[in-house]
Design a protein around this motif. Structure first.
Motif, mmCIF file in Angstrom:
data_model
loop_
_atom_site.group_PDB
_atom_site.id
_atom_site.type_symbol
_atom_site.label_atom_id
_atom_site.label_comp_id
_atom_site.label_asym_id
_atom_site.label_seq_id
_atom_site.Cartn_x
_atom_site.Cartn_y
_atom_site.Cartn_z
ATOM 1 N N GLU A 277 0.823 -1.203 0.000
ATOM 2 C CA GLU A 277 0.000 0.000 0.000
ATOM 3 C C GLU A 277 0.859 1.255 0.000
ATOM 4 O OE1 GLU A 277 -4.355 -0.666 2.069
ATOM 5 O OE2 GLU A 277 -2.619 -0.375 3.354
ATOM 6 N N THR A 280 2.325 1.696 -3.385
ATOM 7 C CA THR A 280 1.291 2.139 -4.328
ATOM 8 C C THR A 280 1.046 3.635 -4.203
ATOM 9 O OG1 THR A 280 0.187 -0.023 -4.265
ATOM 10 C CG2 THR A 280 -1.129 1.859 -5.008
ATOM 11 N N ILE A 281 0.967 4.110 -2.963
ATOM 12 C CA ILE A 281 0.743 5.543 -2.731
ATOM 13 C C ILE A 281 1.920 6.363 -3.256
ATOM 14 C CG2 ILE A 281 0.541 7.318 -0.933
ATOM 15 C CD1 ILE A 281 -1.014 5.262 0.722
ATOM 16 N N ALA A 283 4.097 5.550 -5.549
ATOM 17 C CA ALA A 283 4.138 5.479 -7.015
ATOM 18 C C ALA A 283 3.071 6.383 -7.627
ATOM 19 C CB ALA A 283 3.942 4.035 -7.470
ATOM 20 N N TYR A 284 1.887 6.385 -6.998
ATOM 21 C CA TYR A 284 0.796 7.217 -7.511
ATOM 22 C C TYR A 284 1.161 8.703 -7.417
ATOM 23 C CZ TYR A 284 -3.924 8.907 -8.387
ATOM 24 O OH TYR A 284 -5.014 9.549 -8.936
ATOM 25 N N GLN A 287 3.857 9.404 -10.191
ATOM 26 C CA GLN A 287 3.436 9.270 -11.591
ATOM 27 C C GLN A 287 2.259 10.166 -11.955
ATOM 28 O OE1 GLN A 287 2.729 5.054 -12.104
ATOM 29 N NE2 GLN A 287 4.770 4.517 -11.340
ATOM 30 N N ASN A 288 1.251 10.219 -11.094
ATOM 31 C CA ASN A 288 0.037 10.973 -11.412
ATOM 32 C C ASN A 288 0.053 12.414 -10.920
ATOM 33 O OD1 ASN A 288 -0.746 7.924 -11.067
ATOM 34 N ND2 ASN A 288 -2.302 8.796 -12.402
ATOM 35 N N PRO A 290 -1.018 14.115 -8.204
ATOM 36 C CA PRO A 290 -2.294 14.726 -7.805
ATOM 37 C C PRO A 290 -2.102 16.038 -7.050
ATOM 38 C CG PRO A 290 -1.763 12.877 -6.371
ATOM 39 C CD PRO A 290 -0.773 12.839 -7.496
ATOM 40 N N GLN A 304 -9.178 8.741 -5.110
ATOM 41 C CA GLN A 304 -8.295 8.357 -6.211
ATOM 42 C C GLN A 304 -7.541 7.070 -5.896
ATOM 43 O OE1 GLN A 304 -5.833 11.704 -7.675
ATOM 44 N NE2 GLN A 304 -7.335 13.091 -6.756
ATOM 45 N N LEU A 305 -7.222 6.862 -4.628
ATOM 46 C CA LEU A 305 -6.460 5.687 -4.204
ATOM 47 C C LEU A 305 -7.363 4.534 -3.766
ATOM 48 C CD1 LEU A 305 -3.763 7.592 -2.110
ATOM 49 C CD2 LEU A 305 -3.336 6.331 -4.241
#
Length: 402
Positions: A277, A280-281, A283-284, A287-288, A290, A304-305
């Protein structure tokens, strides 16, 4: 027609009374904003109208005669507002700072002192015979009051002060927790609410001094000018109420409440988090990006997650050891550093850099950058390109330059 009916002090009380009444009516009719907040503020303002009316009836010669002609029961009755105005202000503050605020049965406890005093007041004054009341109203009411009444008066002012302290505590909690939900604080303007709370707290402190001054003057024999202290409070309330109308009218739409359900959990161990987790956070975020959204909130990012807002808040606080405000603005600073050292941005203004990195506030941008990097954004870019220039020079050129 040339007879002066009211002195300047009476006029101040009359102005306060009418301003409060008209604004209270306006709040009850307006459809904008939280209905409960508007109702509580209107109720608070009506108490602020009742208090000067109580002063006018008891101490204003013109009003006193009119009140005597109507009924001696009018005397002291409007003073009941002193017992409910402080809890009403506390509930109003809470209704603003908590999105999910609702009146509950436990809130009745705040009005227990009022209920107890109202019961005592009814037995001790309202139910008295007319002739006894008229006789009691002859002469100086303050001077003829007994010790028990003076102690009740002092207790009342101490209680009002205590509620003022509770208001400050709520504002402190708000300032602490709002950073767990938003990444920009420009929509959070506490100024007018702080002025209101602190202003009335100061007035209540003054009221305690007035109560003590009366005890010293009439029970101990040490004369203290309680009248001047009381008059000062009257003018202060007029200024505060006028300021309240101005600020609340101009800033009512920019106050952002917090959700008590979204506060980080205190009983969750960091070991319970899935390392996947966390990755994932991270990486998000990389990459994204926010955080480039100026209006990003905890709830937005959680959606979003695909996580619950409360769980995400707890995870950010425990694992990353930051609140949401610090977490998002850390990424914004990293983004701004990349923008500042980009060749294409050598002449880009700091406002543009700030905006492209996701910041709404220049003050927040500069403060965070200085805190995390050690330099201001301007110094950081200047130092970087100066170092680049020096590295491109030959040893002989660098020696000549030095």
């Amino acid at each position: 027609m040339k007879e002066v009916l009211f002195n300047t002090h009476d006029v101040a009380l009359i102005l306060t009374m009418f301003i409060c009444i008209f604004f209270a009516i306006f709040l009850m009719l307006i459809k904008k904003g939280k209905k409960l907040s508007n109702f509580l503020l209107a109720a608070f303002l009506l108490t602020q109208a009742a208090i000067p009316l109580d002063n006018l009836i008891n101490f204003g010669e013109a009003f006193k005669q009119v009140a005597l002609g109507i009924s001696p029961k009018l005397f002291y009755s409007f003073g009941l507002a002193f017992w409910i105005e402080a809890p009403l202000l506390l509930l109003y503050v809470r209704s603003l700072i908590y999105k999910d605020f609702k009146l509950s049965k436990k809130d009745i406890w705040y009005f227990v002192p009022f209920i107890l005093y109202a019961t005592h007041f009814t037995n001790d004054w309202i139910l008295l015979d007319y002739h006894i009341q008229m006789a009691a109203l002859q002469g100086d009411g303050i001077a003829s009051a007994n010790v028990f009444d003076r102690l009740i008066h002092t207790t009342r002012e101490i209680l009002r002060f205590g509620f003022g302290v509770l208001c400050l505590i709520e504002l402190h909690k708000y300032q602490k927790h709002i950073k767990n939900e938003v990444a920009e604080l420009e929509s959070v303007d506490l100024t007018w609410l702080k002025v209101l709370v602190v202003g009335f707290l100061v007035i209540r402190i003054n009221a305690i001094f007035v109560a003590l001054a009366i005890i010293f003057s009439y029970e101990i024999g040490v004369t203290v000018d309680h009248e001047t202290l009381g008059l000062t409070s009257n003018y202060a309330v007029l200024l505060l109420v006028t300021g309240l109308i101005f600020f609340s009218a101009g800033h009512s739409t920019i106050f952002k409440g917090i959700d008590r359900k979204l506060q980080p959990e205190k009983d969750k161990s960091e070991d319970s988090y899935d390392p996947e987790e966390i990755r994932t956070i991270e990486a998000y975020m990389e990459q994204n990006k926010p955080y480039l959204n100026h209006l990003l909130t905890l709830e937005n990012l959680a959606n979003q997650l695909s996580l619950s807002p409360r769980y995400l808040s707890t995870l950010i606080n425990r694992h990353f050891e930051k609140n949401f405000f610090e977490f998002i603005n850390f990424y914004r600073i990293e983004e701004s550093k990349k923008l500042l050292i980009s060749v294409s941005n050598k002449k880009t203004t700091m406002l543009d850099i700030m905006d492209r990195a996701g910041f709404n506030s220049k003050a927040t941008f500069n403060t965070f950058f200085k805190k995390l990097v050690g330099d201001t954004p301007t110094q950081y870019r200047k130092n970087y390109w100066q170092n680049q220039k020096e590295n491109e020079q030959s040893p002989e050129q660098r020696e000549q330059t030095s």
